[in-house]
Design a protein around this motif. Sequence first.
Motif, PDB file in Angstrom:
ATOM      1  N   UNK A 277     -17.057  14.829 -10.724  1.00 23.98           N
ATOM      2  CA  UNK A 277     -15.971  14.181  -9.977  1.00 23.98           C
ATOM      3  C   UNK A 277     -16.467  13.363  -8.806  1.00 23.98           C
ATOM      4  N   UNK A 278     -17.510  13.834  -8.147  1.00 22.41           N
ATOM      5  CA  UNK A 278     -18.000  13.108  -6.981  1.00 22.41           C
ATOM      6  C   UNK A 278     -18.664  11.790  -7.330  1.00 22.41           C
TER       7      UNK A 278
ATOM      8  N   UNK B 285      -4.433  15.353 -14.748  1.00 16.73           N
ATOM      9  CA  UNK B 285      -5.290  14.234 -14.354  1.00 16.73           C
ATOM     10  C   UNK B 285      -6.775  14.495 -14.569  1.00 16.73           C
ATOM     11  N   UNK B 286      -7.228  15.690 -14.210  1.00 14.56           N
ATOM     12  CA  UNK B 286      -8.667  15.918 -14.348  1.00 14.56           C
ATOM     13  C   UNK B 286      -9.097  15.873 -15.817  1.00 14.56           C
TER      14      UNK B 286
ATOM     15  N   UNK C  43       0.794  -1.227   0.000  1.00 10.58           N
ATOM     16  CA  UNK C  43       0.000   0.000   0.000  1.00 10.58           C
ATOM     17  C   UNK C  43       0.818   1.265   0.000  1.00 10.58           C
TER      18      UNK C  43
ATOM     19  N   UNK D 251     -22.520  11.797  -2.551  1.00  7.20           N
ATOM     20  CA  UNK D 251     -21.688  10.601  -2.566  1.00  7.20           C
ATOM     21  C   UNK D 251     -22.112   9.624  -1.493  1.00  7.20           C
TER      22      UNK D 251
ATOM     23  N   UNK E 265     -20.701  24.123 -12.953  1.00  4.72           N
ATOM     24  CA  UNK E 265     -20.537  23.104 -11.909  1.00  4.72           C
ATOM     25  C   UNK E 265     -21.852  22.609 -11.381  1.00  4.72           C
TER      26      UNK E 265
ATOM     27  N   UNK F 122       3.060   4.207  -1.593  1.00  3.64           N
ATOM     28  CA  UNK F 122       2.967   4.751  -2.924  1.00  3.64           C
ATOM     29  C   UNK F 122       4.274   4.683  -3.695  1.00  3.64           C
TER      30      UNK F 122
ATOM     31  N   UNK G   9      -6.514   8.082  -8.386  1.00  8.30           N
ATOM     32  CA  UNK G   9      -7.194   9.282  -7.894  1.00  8.30           C
ATOM     33  C   UNK G   9      -8.676   9.039  -7.661  1.00  8.30           C
ATOM     34  N   UNK G  10      -9.146   7.890  -8.108  1.00  7.62           N
ATOM     35  CA  UNK G  10     -10.580   7.629  -7.990  1.00  7.62           C
ATOM     36  C   UNK G  10     -10.943   6.690  -6.862  1.00  7.62           C
ATOM     37  N   UNK G  11     -10.044   5.769  -6.562  1.00  2.00           N
ATOM     38  CA  UNK G  11     -10.395   4.734  -5.598  1.00  2.00           C
ATOM     39  C   UNK G  11      -9.365   4.654  -4.490  1.00  2.00           C
ATOM     40  N   UNK G  12      -9.873   4.575  -3.256  1.00  3.52           N
ATOM     41  CA  UNK G  12      -8.910   4.396  -2.171  1.00  3.52           C
ATOM     42  C   UNK G  12      -8.908   2.968  -1.640  1.00  3.52           C
TER      43      UNK G  12
ATOM     44  N   UNK H  80      -9.177  12.214 -17.080  1.00  2.00           N
ATOM     45  CA  UNK H  80     -10.366  11.486 -16.641  1.00  2.00           C
ATOM     46  C   UNK H  80     -11.579  11.859 -17.484  1.00  2.00           C
TER      47      UNK H  80
ATOM     48  N   UNK I  64     -16.216   7.721  -9.715  1.00  7.48           N
ATOM     49  CA  UNK I  64     -15.759   6.390  -9.264  1.00  7.48           C
ATOM     50  C   UNK I  64     -16.874   5.375  -9.337  1.00  7.48           C
TER      51      UNK I  64
END
Lengths: 423, 504
Positions: free
Chosen positions: B248-249, B436-437, B135, B226, B214, B137, B356-359, B440, B252
């Motif tokens: 963005x919210x 990155x944004x 885990x 979310x 937005x 990075x 950046x999407x999943x933890x 995506x 994922x």
Amino acid sequence: MKQVHRAIFIFIFLNLLTCFVLHPEGGTMAGKVKWVTDIEKSVLINNFEKREWVQVTESEDWNFYWMSIQTIRNVFSVDTGYRLSDDQMVNHFPNHYELTRKDLMIKNIKRYRKDLEKESSPLAEKDENGKYIYLDFVPVTFMLPADYNLFVEEFRKNPSSTWIMKPCGKAQGKGIFLINKLSQIKKWSRDSRTSTFVAASSGKEAYVISLYIDNPLLIGGKKFDLRLYVLVTTYRPLKCYMYKLGFCRFCTVKYTPSTSELDNMFVHLTNVAIQKHGDDYNHVHGGKWTVSNLRLYLESTRGKEVTNRLFDQIHWIVVQSLKAVAVNASPSLTSSTANDRILKYNLINDTLNIVTPNGDIPDCRWNRSPPREAMGNYQVLYDEEQAQSENAERDLRSRSGQSLGSKGSKGSAGVRPAAATWK
Amino acid sequence: IMEDGTDVSLSIAQIVQRLRGSHLHSQLERQAKDCLHRPEIKLESLKEDVRSFLRASGWEKRLQNAVYRELQLPQCHPTAPAEHLKEPLAYMRKAQASWEKRVLKSLNSMSTELGVPLARMRPAGEQKDLTNKWNEMGTDEPDLSRFRPVYAPKDFLEVLISLRNPNHDSSEDMTVKSHWGLIQVPLNIRDIPQLRQAYSELNLNNGQLGIDDHAHVHPAACMCPHGSVVVEQDSAAAQQYSRRGCPTGLRSDLWALILNSTNQPQDVMHYEQLKAGVIQHDLLVDYLIYKVSSSLVLLCFSRDTAVLEHFKYNSATPPKSYVHGKVGNEEFAVLYPPNGVIPFHGFSMYVAPLCFLYNEPSKLYSVFREMYIRYFFRLHSISSSPSGIVALCLQFERLLQAHLPQLFYHLRQIEAQPLRIAFKWMVRAFSGYLSTDQLLLLWDRILGYDSLEVVAVLAAAVFAFRAENLMEVTSLASAEAVLADLSTLKVMPLIQIFLFATAI
């Protein structure tokens, strides 16, 4: 949610890059800006040279002096009685130490809160547990040695808590350590050069001790802090700008709250300066993310609303801290990677564009806010003058019977509505 | 019409076959059994009542999503030979086979040269170490100076450039124009009028999430905070939604829905098993993964034999290795690496944006794997697929030639063939080149349109955007310099302008 806010950080190490001050008297001079600096950093010098400013020495007539902390101290000390002339500009306010020393910062925030309470400002409102609703962004903190007894009293209320000790006058993570037993403090006081606590007035050995937040937000199992650049051009009225390209710095070692790791400062501290010596330091990335990447990650994994609220709260804390005159003045201008160098060069460039519009020689009468195009990667954090005029306009409208918008603008009292944003 | 009917029922039979024995199948069976004691289920109307129950409890929707997923994957006509599903054109199959041979040879010789076996069991101390460092990075790296990547994208490009269809004599072509680009095979690719139709949601008149407001409320689904995703939980709807960009919210969850990555307990368990495999054994391939960038997701991916399924419709074939001394003896053949995919330089760029999407690692893994077996594999295998890298390259060149002929001609003259610059972007689906944004937002459309075509369109749009500067350059190096930094680009306006505002 408040949890997220608290979990991420309490002290933001704001890198107040520059505070600029102009002596309030008239007069201008024709010609190129004459600059001096005692900091040999290419990100500064390249920026001066690209504007074709003229380098001079301290003893000559100068317009712009980018001073190191020591120089500021000397130049503005009570003894020298030095006064800037009307066409001179420096990069720190003379009372900067009020902003940079941790003990003074705490004093200022505590005093600021009390002052607001005294004037019954809605900002100082407390909840049923006696916690500030809007100004609770600093953990329980005491100054040592002055508040030692108060600290011990607090410590005994929660004997299993961890506390972080920070020397008042140092930056870049130097001298910081954690304790979770009273005996460790006693040991420290024995081990330090003087056998008793040195009086706070000397300033040199004083520390602050704060309750350590042991459930920080982790990304990839790692702790991180935020490095944000804020430019203050005037204090009264308060005009400040936040650089959009801040960044977060990650610990390279996975975070663990276990007490055996307390000694491993690499786990807890993220200042680049310390991490450079850790085995795992990665020179390419330096363990950093841009703030926009952080934002993207948080929006994706936690949702937009929570993230917006978080950033709102960050901005709020910055403004309130400035108001309490509480900021760190010694950012590292050393670049650790090529990307870092570029960032700092651009940062200084944008800074100079704001404070010397059109590259003109400083003129203390110039007081206008810079136009949007001139701000580069800065965004207005707070413009008190504008807020006051909006407030005045609002009063005018209300007097003439027009209805108010649901989200008030920031009045002179800086009222913060309970709704999500205060912009 | 009779034939169509047969085809449809054959397809249905195939899908049923594939879903039979799946975890979803057993879950449905259990649900159906368990609901029998419920009061609303009546014996007289058993079938209808059970169906109603399954519908109300969301199980029918899950089945629907699973079927949708099967339909998304390439389908084999039951009477066609298996190799046609992999690749219908013989010359492409041949080219892929010979490329594979080269790659495998390179891998084997590296193994011999360095004295590193293709696979070995890790000593216990090393295993513990790795468990502890999981885990993180990617800051840990073993000494990799001896290892070199098995191949670089430009090697692959040379192979694509040399592709020829033996049945097509290009000299027959009357127009000189068709010889401007590097790709010399005749594949069917869409032109701008066709692209405009296919990507009509990207029309300049339509708001796109990420550029426009937005607070824009997307018409296709409920914008819930979310934690309670798109209420309908419908893969097909999510896919349609994604064409206009994902907030963005919600991204994922939307991507997971589109890819039907459910992250059920069995998926988590599968991931944990793969992880355990990484800790126990290291593979030579691991070093290659470290070299490209330490990615623990890729380490698991290498060991995941479930990935082998996709070789049914991938023109590539998993490389076989043989136990030492038994080369050629099928009894001692081993698929290597276990998932059959040899990583190349830059491979980890397929994973990086997902971080950046999943933890949750198992979720991240599941989404990545699905994206790989649906899309990314096509970027490094030789095939005639419209989403394949060959078609993308041809598409890029044709678009540029048709709409910026002056630019193309100029670049060709100074020996700065546009594809030589754009290739590395396309092979990585722009990962690592865009911010990155923006990346995506591009990948939203890959998912939304179930095609990589938009990658080629973007590549052409980038050249169009920088056309003025490119016309001034006089060498390949300066052309590269003009196109070196894409990090400030906003992809959707570029694509929209290129597709809808270009005069044709």
